[in-house]
Design a protein around this motif. Sequence first.
Motif, PDB file in Angstrom:
ATOM      1  N   UNK A   1     -22.326   8.503  10.684  1.00  0.00           N
ATOM      2  CA  UNK A   1     -21.635   9.322   9.675  1.00  0.00           C
ATOM      3  C   UNK A   1     -21.966   8.884   8.253  1.00  0.00           C
ATOM      4  N   UNK A   2     -22.036   9.865   7.374  1.00  0.00           N
ATOM      5  CA  UNK A   2     -22.467   9.614   6.005  1.00  0.00           C
ATOM      6  C   UNK A   2     -21.439  10.076   4.985  1.00  0.00           C
ATOM      7  N   UNK A   3     -21.199   9.215   3.999  1.00  0.00           N
ATOM      8  CA  UNK A   3     -20.458   9.575   2.790  1.00  0.00           C
ATOM      9  C   UNK A   3     -21.504   9.678   1.693  1.00  0.00           C
ATOM     10  N   UNK A   4     -21.511  10.761   0.933  1.00  0.00           N
ATOM     11  CA  UNK A   4     -22.554  10.892  -0.088  1.00  0.00           C
ATOM     12  C   UNK A   4     -22.036  11.538  -1.361  1.00  0.00           C
ATOM     13  N   UNK A   5     -22.361  10.916  -2.479  1.00  0.00           N
ATOM     14  CA  UNK A   5     -22.100  11.502  -3.788  1.00  0.00           C
ATOM     15  C   UNK A   5     -23.227  12.480  -4.065  1.00  0.00           C
ATOM     16  N   UNK A   6     -22.884  13.759  -4.154  1.00  0.00           N
ATOM     17  CA  UNK A   6     -23.898  14.809  -4.215  1.00  0.00           C
ATOM     18  C   UNK A   6     -23.680  15.738  -5.394  1.00  0.00           C
ATOM     19  N   UNK A   7     -24.720  15.936  -6.179  1.00  0.00           N
ATOM     20  CA  UNK A   7     -24.654  16.835  -7.325  1.00  0.00           C
ATOM     21  C   UNK A   7     -24.843  18.282  -6.875  1.00  0.00           C
ATOM     22  N   UNK A   8     -24.867  19.188  -7.831  1.00  0.00           N
ATOM     23  CA  UNK A   8     -24.900  20.609  -7.509  1.00  0.00           C
ATOM     24  C   UNK A   8     -26.228  21.085  -6.920  1.00  0.00           C
ATOM     25  N   UNK A   9     -27.256  20.229  -6.930  1.00  0.00           N
ATOM     26  CA  UNK A   9     -28.546  20.610  -6.355  1.00  0.00           C
ATOM     27  C   UNK A   9     -28.702  20.136  -4.918  1.00  0.00           C
ATOM     28  N   UNK A  10     -27.650  19.576  -4.339  1.00  0.00           N
ATOM     29  CA  UNK A  10     -27.748  18.982  -3.004  1.00  0.00           C
ATOM     30  C   UNK A  10     -27.243  19.902  -1.895  1.00  0.00           C
ATOM     31  N   UNK A  11     -27.901  19.804  -0.751  1.00  0.00           N
ATOM     32  CA  UNK A  11     -27.437  20.472   0.457  1.00  0.00           C
ATOM     33  C   UNK A  11     -26.481  19.509   1.154  1.00  0.00           C
ATOM     34  N   UNK A  12     -25.203  19.817   1.125  1.00  0.00           N
ATOM     35  CA  UNK A  12     -24.211  18.896   1.685  1.00  0.00           C
ATOM     36  C   UNK A  12     -23.871  19.209   3.147  1.00  0.00           C
ATOM     37  N   UNK A  13     -24.591  20.144   3.748  1.00  0.00           N
ATOM     38  CA  UNK A  13     -24.262  20.564   5.108  1.00  0.00           C
ATOM     39  C   UNK A  13     -24.473  19.462   6.144  1.00  0.00           C
ATOM     40  N   UNK A  14     -25.346  18.482   5.839  1.00  0.00           N
ATOM     41  CA  UNK A  14     -25.609  17.404   6.780  1.00  0.00           C
ATOM     42  C   UNK A  14     -24.754  16.162   6.490  1.00  0.00           C
ATOM     43  N   UNK A  15     -23.881  16.253   5.490  1.00  0.00           N
ATOM     44  CA  UNK A  15     -23.053  15.117   5.094  1.00  0.00           C
ATOM     45  C   UNK A  15     -21.648  15.287   5.656  1.00  0.00           C
ATOM     46  N   UNK A  16     -21.176  14.288   6.391  1.00  0.00           N
ATOM     47  CA  UNK A  16     -19.845  14.387   6.983  1.00  0.00           C
ATOM     48  C   UNK A  16     -18.759  14.316   5.929  1.00  0.00           C
ATOM     49  N   UNK A  17     -18.941  13.420   4.947  1.00  0.00           N
ATOM     50  CA  UNK A  17     -17.955  13.258   3.882  1.00  0.00           C
ATOM     51  C   UNK A  17     -18.657  13.376   2.525  1.00  0.00           C
ATOM     52  N   UNK A  18     -18.905  14.607   2.076  1.00  0.00           N
ATOM     53  CA  UNK A  18     -19.550  14.780   0.765  1.00  0.00           C
ATOM     54  C   UNK A  18     -18.572  14.529  -0.376  1.00  0.00           C
ATOM     55  N   UNK A  19     -19.077  13.974  -1.450  1.00  0.00           N
ATOM     56  CA  UNK A  19     -18.320  13.820  -2.685  1.00  0.00           C
ATOM     57  C   UNK A  19     -19.076  14.619  -3.732  1.00  0.00           C
ATOM     58  N   UNK A  20     -18.671  15.841  -3.935  1.00  0.00           N
ATOM     59  CA  UNK A  20     -19.409  16.722  -4.837  1.00  0.00           C
ATOM     60  C   UNK A  20     -19.043  16.370  -6.274  1.00  0.00           C
ATOM     61  N   UNK A  21     -20.007  15.785  -6.979  1.00  0.00           N
ATOM     62  CA  UNK A  21     -19.776  15.346  -8.347  1.00  0.00           C
ATOM     63  C   UNK A  21     -21.066  14.867  -8.984  1.00  0.00           C
ATOM     64  N   UNK A  22     -20.949  14.358 -10.162  1.00  0.00           N
ATOM     65  CA  UNK A  22     -22.097  13.901 -10.941  1.00  0.00           C
ATOM     66  C   UNK A  22     -22.729  12.659 -10.293  1.00  0.00           C
ATOM     67  N   UNK A  23     -23.955  12.812  -9.785  1.00  0.00           N
ATOM     68  CA  UNK A  23     -24.640  11.677  -9.168  1.00  0.00           C
ATOM     69  C   UNK A  23     -25.764  11.154 -10.066  1.00  0.00           C
ATOM     70  N   UNK A  24     -25.681  11.496 -11.363  1.00  0.00           N
ATOM     71  CA  UNK A  24     -26.712  11.096 -12.321  1.00  0.00           C
ATOM     72  C   UNK A  24     -26.193  10.075 -13.331  1.00  0.00           C
TER      73      UNK A  24
END
Length: 230
Positions: free
Chosen positions: A188-211
């Motif tokens: 399982x993955x937790x990932x900080x993901x910006x608006x250009x990311x495909x979060x469909x493969x992430x179990x726990x996405x953190x949609x926010x600024x990753x820059x």
Amino acid sequence: MSQMKTGANQMIDAMFTAGAHFGLGRSRRHPKAAKFVFGTKNRTDIFDLEKTGELLEAAKSFTALLAKDNKTILFVGGKKEASQAVKNAAQSLNMPYVDGRWIGGTLTNFGNIRKRVEKYEGLVSDREKGELAKYTKRERMLIDKDIAKLEKMFFGIVPMKKLPDAIVIVDPRYESTAVAEAKHTKIPTIALANSDCDISEIKYPLVGNDTAKSSISFFLSEIVKAYQGK
């Protein structure tokens, strides 16, 4: 109820202060990120931090469960904005990390990767014990170069004796190979993901600024605190 609302508002304020609400240009938006976008300002996506806060709470709850059973988390983030924060977060929990280039097979070919790590450990041990004195000066120089190369590639995962129980990733688009290997190995993955990311493969996405460094540090700090029970 009011205390819960106050806590949520405080979290939103903290994310805002860290700059977590800034996405990327609208033209770069991935369709999977669309529902987390509140609006656009100066052609830049602005995230709905209330939704991001809900995602963060889910990730923190999962992290707390990992901590309860002393599970291992691998922290991953090799881009320049993330590397130091990833290293700091991992070291604060005595966890393995990758703060440079992801080496293909780190998860899917872990047995061979582990052999290379053990080679590095053996060479370092031999050097510390003075056992390299039997070699010529040129041979020792070549061994030192080999150690330096292996250290750069594997130092952060030396403590990782087996596959991790979870992975925390900064920017799953940048770390797409790590995401793919985690999926393949069912980690399982937790990932900080910006608006250009495909979060469909992430179990726990953190949609926010990753820059921004401030945003990256904020989210990693929250995961660390969740593991520590704070």
